[in-house]
Design a protein around this motif. Structure first.
Motif, PDB file in Angstrom:
ATOM      1  N   VAL A  97      38.224  39.182  42.201  1.00  0.00           N
ATOM      2  CA  VAL A  97      39.166  38.520  43.115  1.00  0.00           C
ATOM      3  C   VAL A  97      40.200  39.529  43.621  1.00  0.00           C
ATOM      4  O   VAL A  97      40.525  39.571  44.813  1.00  0.00           O
ATOM      5  N   THR A  98      40.720  40.345  42.713  1.00  0.00           N
ATOM      6  CA  THR A  98      41.726  41.351  43.081  1.00  0.00           C
ATOM      7  C   THR A  98      41.174  42.342  44.102  1.00  0.00           C
ATOM      8  O   THR A  98      41.810  42.644  45.114  1.00  0.00           O
ATOM      9  N   ILE A  99      39.976  42.844  43.840  1.00  0.00           N
ATOM     10  CA  ILE A  99      39.357  43.808  44.760  1.00  0.00           C
ATOM     11  C   ILE A  99      39.101  43.171  46.125  1.00  0.00           C
ATOM     12  O   ILE A  99      39.356  43.771  47.172  1.00  0.00           O
ATOM     13  N   THR A 100      38.589  41.918  46.116  1.00  0.00           N
ATOM     14  CA  THR A 100      38.295  41.217  47.369  1.00  0.00           C
ATOM     15  C   THR A 100      39.547  41.035  48.215  1.00  0.00           C
ATOM     16  O   THR A 100      39.526  41.245  49.437  1.00  0.00           O
ATOM     17  N   MET A 101      40.656  40.656  47.589  1.00  0.00           N
ATOM     18  CA  MET A 101      41.897  40.451  48.328  1.00  0.00           C
ATOM     19  C   MET A 101      42.435  41.768  48.895  1.00  0.00           C
ATOM     20  O   MET A 101      42.977  41.795  50.006  1.00  0.00           O
TER      21      MET A 101
END
Length: 481
Positions: A97-101
């Protein structure tokens, strides 16, 4: 039927799981394949090309946003952290999720450049990020179910999602004026619903977003694999992107339909690979690899025979799947079907690298093959059109397999020289590889001779029938061990 049912009830949990994982994979690929002619018919070649282009770029974005941590890294983590799997998976969701954001923030800053690069409207790219946000959750969950042999829920979810995707897609395409976007939107909605529910459940069970130990382990092991996965994607998807840039979007549709037909062999290869991987992990762990090489040889022979059978039927299959407007694409099927043999081969060859966590060595073979693919595509697509992409893909998968063979055999000899000789039989692998390539090329010259093609196919079936006991015995051997 009663006899078969009684035999099934007597099977171990592992054997039942193996059977259902294979059935699930076959049905999943089968449903996807059945819907290809439907969408090829109701979409124009340009609309189908747009959807194929979206799928190709989506594959690239998924690798970058998830680092493919649900592949080899997850397999090792399920063994390494077997007593804390829920927390591990929850923290992996937090990481993806962190990487995607972060990647989405970069898109918002450079939106116009992304649009020019992808050749798609911004709304399509936003749909990609929505899909990339939730889809890793299903992969994490599926991996855990396989390692714990919990096949019932996995089969139910997979089949429900497999049916919902094309069903909603057909309805959406029929009702919309922008049919290409309607098809993409239907995919995203299904992914968001199914994966989103699992996303929430896994956060609830693990109750952790960030775990320093797990994030460090995943990044240390996963980051070196990123070029490897990107290279694999280039081999699998870059053809369509380059065809769109160099030839046209309709040609992307021609190539995509024939490529999907050629990849039918993966219905069997993926199912076999999913069942074989845990088994090989156990064999390497126990240092008891007697008979593994023979099993691998027979499985390679089986995949080669299936690929050759599909090659022989290429004209009839393309006529059924894509209608007459896709007839010229038939010549892409033989090299693509042969490529599946080498995809299956290099996945087997990569298992020791994942097991011993020596994944950085995979980069050399992967990157070299990917660069070569881009170079060959640039040269030969321009000279011979989109059909050439099938042969450049085959050539690069051959190189890919050679690289993985060198790396894995050297690794196995370093860890245990006896196991290296027991697992991979160089002579048999070379012979089967050579024969598969020769048959793939030869098929192009007999497409007009339907009697000859089906006579050869009949001979193959007769041989398979005669050897049926050996084939069935092989399946039982894998399940038993």
């Amino acid at each position: 039927m009663n006899k078969l049912w009684n035999k099934y009830k007597e099977m171990s949990k592992q054997a039942k799981a193996a059977i259902w994982f294979v059935v699930c994979s076959v049905l999943q690929k089968g449903v996807s394949f059945i819907t290809v002619p439907i969408f090829a018919d109701i979409l124009t070649t340009e609309e189908y090309g747009t959807y194929s282009l979206y799928s190709s770029w989506m594959s690239l974005l998924t690798i970058i946003t998830s680092l493919y941590l649900f592949n080899g890294v997850l397999n090792n983590a399920m063994v390494k952290y077997k007593d804390d799997r829920d927390r591990y998976i929850s923290s992996m969701q937090g990481l993806t999720v962190t990487i995607t954001m972060l990647i989405f923030a970069i898109f918002l800053i450079f939106e116009k450049k992304w649009e020019m690069l992808f050749g798609l409207a911004p709304i399509y790219i936003i749909m990609m990020f929505i899909e990339a946000f939730v889809t890793p959750s299903l992969h994490y969950w599926s991996g855990k179910q396989r390692f714990e042999y919990k096949y019932k829920k996995l089969v139910a979810v997979t089949l429900a999602k497999t049916v919902a995707n094309p069903l909603l897609g057909i309805i959406a395409v029929h009702c919309a004026s922008d049919k290409a976007f309607a098809r993409v939107l239907s995919v995203v909605v299904v992914e968001f619903v199914f994966c989103g529910i699992i996303f929430i459940i896994q956060f609830y069970r693990g109750k952790v977003f960030f775990d320093r130990t797990y994030w460090k382990y995943a990044l240390v092991m996963g980051m070196p694999l990123l070029p490897h996965y990107l290279s694999g994607l280039i081999l699998n998807q870059a053809d369509r992107i380059m065809i769109e840039k160099m030839v046209g979007r309709s040609e992307v549709a021609f190539y995509s339909v024939s490529y999907n037909v050629g990849m039918l062999v993966q219905i069997f290869s993926v199912a076999i690979g999913n069942a074989l991987t845990p088994w090989m992990y156990q064999k390497i762990k126990s240092k008891d690899c007697k008979g593994v090489g023979k099993t691998i040889d027979l499985l390679l022979l089986m995949i080669s025979a299936i690929a050759f059978s599909l090659m022989l039927c290429s004209p009839e299959v393309i006529a059924i799947i894509g209608s007459s407007k896709y007839d010229e694409a038939v010549y892409v099927i033989p090299p693509v079907a042969a490529s599946v043999f080498f995809i299956f081969l290099y996945n087997l060859l990569a298992i020791p690298q994942f097991y011993y966590e020596k994944t950085k060595f995979m980069l050399f073979a992967s990157i070299f093959a990917a660069i070569m693919n881009l170079g060959l595509n640039w040269i030969f697509i321009g000279m011979f059109g989109y059909v050439a992409a099938g042969y450049t893909t085959l050539a690069c998968y051959i190189i890919y397999s050679i690289g993985h063979y060198i790396i894995s055999t050297n690794l196995m000899k370093k860890e245990n020289s006896e196991m290296a000789d027991e697992i991979f039989d160089k002579k048999i692998i070379f012979i089967l590889s050579f024969v598969t390539v020769v048959l793939g090329v030869a098929c192009n010259f007999i497409f007009d001779y339907i009697i000859l093609r089906y006579t050869i196919l009949l001979i193959c079936f007769v041989i398979a029938f005669i050897k049926r006991k050996q084939i069935i015995g092989l399946v039982k051997e894998i399940k038993r061990k």
